[in-house]
Design a protein around this motif. Structure first.
Motif: not given
Length: 94
Positions: A1-3, A19, A21-23, A77, A81
């Protein structure tokens, strides 16, 4: 999940978002500034922008400084992640 980093109303009201981002686990640790359809990536190691386009000078200096002040939160964060690609490891930090 993005922060998403919470921004003051003046920046959020102008359409700015910041942000992790995801991935993005295989990329240099960075945070992304977003506005409309543009995105600028800033290294969480050095604070330098990673791309020439769009022009990093389009990111207001005050916003970039405000985000860099929050780098400890952003680095934490990122590491949560992407623990396999930490901001600093033995290889890239003395």
């Amino acid at each position: 999940m993005a922060f998403a980093l919470a921004l003051p109303a003046e920046w959020a009201g102008q359409g700015w978002k910041v942000k992790i981002r995801d991935d993005e686990r295989n990329e240099v640790p960075h945070v992304t500034f977003l506005r409309r359809r543009q995105a600028w990536r800033m290294s969480l190691r050095t604070g330098e922008f990673l791309d020439r386009e769009p022009d990093p000078s389009d990111v207001p200096e005050e916003l970039a400084e405000r985000v860099w002040i929050k780098r400890a939160v952003l680095r934490h964060n990122w590491n949560l992640m992407y623990p396999e690609n930490p901001v600093f490891s033995r290889e890239n930090h003395p």
